[in-house]
Design a protein around this motif. Structure first.
Motif, PDB file in Angstrom:
ATOM      1  N   ARG A 145       0.859  -1.259  -0.031  1.00 42.97           N
ATOM      2  CA  ARG A 145      -0.133   0.062   0.097  1.00 42.97           C
ATOM      3  C   ARG A 145       1.155   1.175   0.134  1.00 42.97           C
ATOM      4  O   ARG A 145       0.579   2.232  -0.570  1.00 42.97           O
ATOM      5  CB  ARG A 145      -1.033   0.066   1.311  1.00 42.97           C
ATOM      6  N   SER A 165      -4.875  -2.374  -5.065  1.00 40.04           N
ATOM      7  CA  SER A 165      -5.887  -1.635  -5.445  1.00 40.04           C
ATOM      8  C   SER A 165      -7.260  -2.738  -5.240  1.00 40.04           C
ATOM      9  O   SER A 165      -8.288  -2.357  -4.855  1.00 40.04           O
ATOM     10  CB  SER A 165      -6.108  -1.186  -6.800  1.00 40.04           C
ATOM     11  N   GLU A 183      -8.210  -3.509  -1.654  1.00 40.40           N
ATOM     12  CA  GLU A 183      -8.832  -2.443  -1.025  1.00 40.40           C
ATOM     13  C   GLU A 183     -10.516  -2.371  -1.761  1.00 40.40           C
ATOM     14  O   GLU A 183     -11.429  -2.194  -0.910  1.00 40.40           O
ATOM     15  CB  GLU A 183      -8.176  -1.074  -1.411  1.00 40.40           C
ATOM     16  N   GLU A 229     -12.097  -5.084  -0.103  1.00 42.73           N
ATOM     17  CA  GLU A 229     -12.640  -4.631   1.459  1.00 42.73           C
ATOM     18  C   GLU A 229     -13.974  -3.825   1.320  1.00 42.73           C
ATOM     19  O   GLU A 229     -14.790  -3.936   1.942  1.00 42.73           O
ATOM     20  CB  GLU A 229     -11.631  -4.184   2.057  1.00 42.73           C
ATOM     21  N   ARG A 230     -13.756  -2.804   0.426  1.00 43.78           N
ATOM     22  CA  ARG A 230     -14.907  -1.574   0.171  1.00 43.78           C
ATOM     23  C   ARG A 230     -16.282  -2.522  -0.146  1.00 43.78           C
ATOM     24  O   ARG A 230     -17.156  -2.085   0.160  1.00 43.78           O
ATOM     25  CB  ARG A 230     -14.516  -0.748  -0.682  1.00 43.78           C
TER      26      ARG A 230
END
Length: 404
Positions: A9, A179, A182, A185-186
């Protein structure tokens, strides 16, 4: 994996890797980091060893120059272990070293690769450009007897470009991994929020329905209490019956009130009943309404003691059947739908709805209606299951407790 994703990250634009050194948290090297660092060190040392063998055979160079070249190369190879902490500084420091030491050339290549992986393009371009600028000077100071000046220049610049592009590709791949991680996760967080929102709305709706039932019970209590007040000369048997009705109604109202408090967790917002609440006896009308809308609905009602069905149980069974028929109308409008409602006191009440599904058809929709039904059944102490049955049809099955 989580530790690598956390470290990767830093590679994102504006991430911690691009922040000033004082703002970057220190991350301990994992086992994978140690393996990678060891491999890169061995590669740098191997290139340096090959260069050292070649220098020993070059008798045109003075012996002190050869010894100095090897010593500088050893120090350069050892400095590769600092590439994670100061990648740009180490790469810039090794640029002039490559002019005076062939043994340190492998360390310079490793430092350039590290900058291309862990730093933005502008840093990688700066280090690569400085290394390319030193190539002509190096070829003038130490010409290659087997290659011409132009050929040697082309080969060395091409090698530097390959190393730089390779490092940038590794950086781009790591950014893609971060990316995607994430984004996953979102998406998971958004799905949890949707489920929680569906549960909250269902609890609010249940609370409104229970509010209507509670108001009905309190109205009955008021009627019987008013009769006792205006008819004090009633016969003792009638007074006892009215008192029993008041006592039973007050007990049931208290239970309903506790259920409202347990279900509604969003505060004391005022709610208004939408309409009179349905009961189990309204299932026949529900089936007729669906048939009038063009559905082929078969209702099999096998309930013992239909007159004794509690209001809450009948209301929840009706809502489950209503939602099941709604889903069938959405996703299998022209297909025949069978609904079986069976049970009795002590055995519980079962509601099962079946409708065909075409081969390969996925269950569409957001699923919030089914989530709400599951929440409704669980709050009552029952259970609800749905999905493709062994016969290929879609099956919605709910069981609700019914005390004897």
């Amino acid at each position: 994996m989580t530790q690598h994703v956390t470290e990767y990250r830093w590679l994102l634009p504006g991430g911690l890797r691009d922040a000033p050194p004082k703002e970057r948290p220190r991350v301990r090297r994992s086992t994978r980091d140690w393996i990678v660092d060891t491999v890169i060190f061995l590669l740098a040392a191997g290139i340096g060893l090959l260069a050292a063998v070649e220098i020993q055979g070059n008798l045109d160079l003075p012996k002190p120059v050869r010894i100095a070249d090897q010593l500088i190369g050893v120090v350069s190879c050892a400095s590769v272990w600092l590439r994670r902490r100061w990648p740009v500084g180490l790469a810039l420091a090794l640029v002039p070293v490559s002019l005076v030491s062939e043994v340190g050339g492998g360390a310079g290549v490793a430092a350039l690769f590290t900058v291309a992986v862990h730093r933005p393009f502008k840093h990688a371009a700066l280090v690569a450009g400085l290394n390319m600028a030193t190539v002509p000077v190096y070829l003038v100071m130490r010409p290659d007897p087997e290659l011409s000046f132009r050929a040697g220049l082309a080969v060395m610049i091409l090698a530097l470009l390959v190393v730089t592009i390779w490092g940038m590709l590794v950086r781009a791949r790591r950014q893609l991994v971060v990316s995607l991680h994430e984004r996953a996760e979102r998406a998971e967080t958004e799905a949890e929020l949707r489920v929680e929102g569906a549960r909250r709305l269902e609890r609010e709706r249940i609370a409104r329905e229970m509010h209507d039932v509670l108001a009905h019970r309190l109205s009955l209590l008021s009627v019987h209490a008013g009769a006792l007040e205006y008819r004090p000369d009633m016969p003792p048997d009638d007074v006892a019956k009215a008192a029993e009705v008041i006592r039973s109604g007050a007990h049931q109202a208290l239970q309903d009130l506790r259920e409202v408090i347990g279900v509604l967790r969003l505060g004391a917002e005022e709610t208004v009943p939408d309409r009179p609440q349905p009961t189990l006896s309204d299932l026949t009308g529900l089936a007729e309404e669906s048939r009038a809308a063009g559905m082929d609905v078969t209702l099999d009602l096998k309930v013992t003691g239909k007159e004794e069905v509690p209001a809450r149980l009948g209301r929840n069974a009706y809502r489950i059947a209503q939602e099941g028929l709604t889903n069938a109308r959405k996703h299998a409008a022209a297909a025949p739908v069978s609904m079986v409602v069976a049970g009795g006191p002590g055995d519980g009440l079962t509601v099962e709805i079946h409708n065909p599904m075409t081969e390969g058809q996925a269950i569409p929709g957001s699923g919030t209606g089914l989530i709400g039904l599951t929440e409704r059944a669980e709050l009552m102490g029952g259970r609800l299951e749905y999905g493709r049955a062994p016969d290929g049809r879609f099956r919605l099955s709910a069981w609700l407790p019914w005390a004897a």
